[in-house]
Design an enzyme around this catalytic site. Sequence first.
Site, PDB file in Angstrom:
ATOM      1  N   ARG A 135      44.561  48.173  37.002  1.00 56.09           N
ATOM      2  CA  ARG A 135      45.064  49.477  37.448  1.00 56.09           C
ATOM      3  C   ARG A 135      44.289  50.605  36.776  1.00 56.09           C
ATOM      4  O   ARG A 135      44.600  51.778  36.970  1.00 56.09           O
ATOM      5  CB  ARG A 135      46.562  49.595  37.141  1.00 56.09           C
ATOM      6  CG  ARG A 135      47.414  48.536  37.829  1.00 56.09           C
ATOM      7  CD  ARG A 135      48.905  48.772  37.627  1.00 56.09           C
ATOM      8  NE  ARG A 135      49.682  47.596  38.026  1.00 56.09           N
ATOM      9  CZ  ARG A 135      50.010  47.294  39.278  1.00 56.09           C
ATOM     10  NH1 ARG A 135      49.618  48.100  40.259  1.00 56.09           N
ATOM     11  NH2 ARG A 135      50.710  46.205  39.559  1.00 56.09           N
ATOM     12  N   ASP A 196      37.741  40.423  31.693  1.00 57.68           N
ATOM     13  CA  ASP A 196      38.299  40.734  30.387  1.00 57.68           C
ATOM     14  C   ASP A 196      37.122  41.175  29.551  1.00 57.68           C
ATOM     15  O   ASP A 196      36.157  40.423  29.380  1.00 57.68           O
ATOM     16  CB  ASP A 196      39.026  39.544  29.766  1.00 57.68           C
ATOM     17  CG  ASP A 196      39.962  40.003  28.656  1.00 57.68           C
ATOM     18  OD1 ASP A 196      40.600  41.058  28.826  1.00 57.68           O
ATOM     19  OD2 ASP A 196      40.051  39.330  27.621  1.00 57.68           O
ATOM     20  N   GLY A 281      37.267  54.136  27.026  1.00 50.14           N
ATOM     21  CA  GLY A 281      37.388  53.123  25.989  1.00 50.14           C
ATOM     22  C   GLY A 281      36.620  53.492  24.736  1.00 50.14           C
ATOM     23  O   GLY A 281      36.761  54.595  24.204  1.00 50.14           O
TER      24      GLY A 281
END
EC number: 3.6.1.66
Length: 328
Positions: A135, A196, A281
């Site tokens: 998301r 990931d 990030g």
Amino acid sequence: MSEKIYEYKDENNWFIGKMTGHNLISGWGVKHRTIKKIDDLLDGIAATLDWENPKGYDVSVVRYQSPLSLITFIIDMINQETQREIKVIPHAGTILLMENAKLLAVYLPEGGVSTATFFATSEQGFGDTILIATRNEGKTKEFRNLFGQLGYRVENLNDYPELPEVAETGTTFEENARLKAETISHLTGKMVLADDSGLKVDALGDLPGVWSARFSGPDATDAKNNAKLLHELAMVFDQKKRSAQFHTTLVVAAPNKDSLVVEAEWPGYIATQPKGENGFGYDPVFIVGETGRHAAELEADQKNQLSHRGQAVRKLMEVFPAWQAKQS
């Protein structure tokens, strides 16, 4: 005719080319029948209506793995030299060449593909749809930029609000990516790409690793995670000892198919303070290799060429057509 020399190089492919008056592919690692198939595919596309100054490609192959990379390289040369807008689109194990909503040619893998697989196309047109198991709009934007260049439509979990969150209970990047991709594919019946990704810092024993997104706790934000990382490295003054790698594992899952897994890493160092306005990030505190530039200072296209995610997607594109054809 341009004297420009073109070059493309990655771990598995290395091509050098120029435009001439004829078509020629030569070099190592490419089967003669593959060269003939590609030449037949591109026959006429490289030509122009200016018969006095025909344009052809002369490509030397130094290293070869995938027809997708070679075809994309040649089409990019043709587009730049002739101002055409031909798109290279992976579709159901094949490679389509399209321009202005017209199908120009189709490259088929060895053994072909089933008609049911090839024509299982939505009304939106040719090209596969990839559901990204996230998301996170920042991550989705990167994938959309990368896959958009290859003709893919990209959706994310915000398009499916009814889907449950998949708990990332794995202890490795691959375990978490598999959990997300295979669970959501089972629930939706769609082809799903999950990644990931995380930051591995050598001085911290590869932490934050799989816990990168929640490094600062259950209410983690990018700013909090970056602040905690800088705090953990506060007494590490030598940049060489602040070495780190961004890591990505990608898993593609689809109903009744074996999942496809690729990995990539992006080496660099952790800065002493954040810098740059782009990305997300840990980008503001990640120094790219030996460049001295922070990842957050890079424009999207620059980052996509260098980043762990960009590298992983390119690896994925190398093996994806064969995987799709094998599984169909």
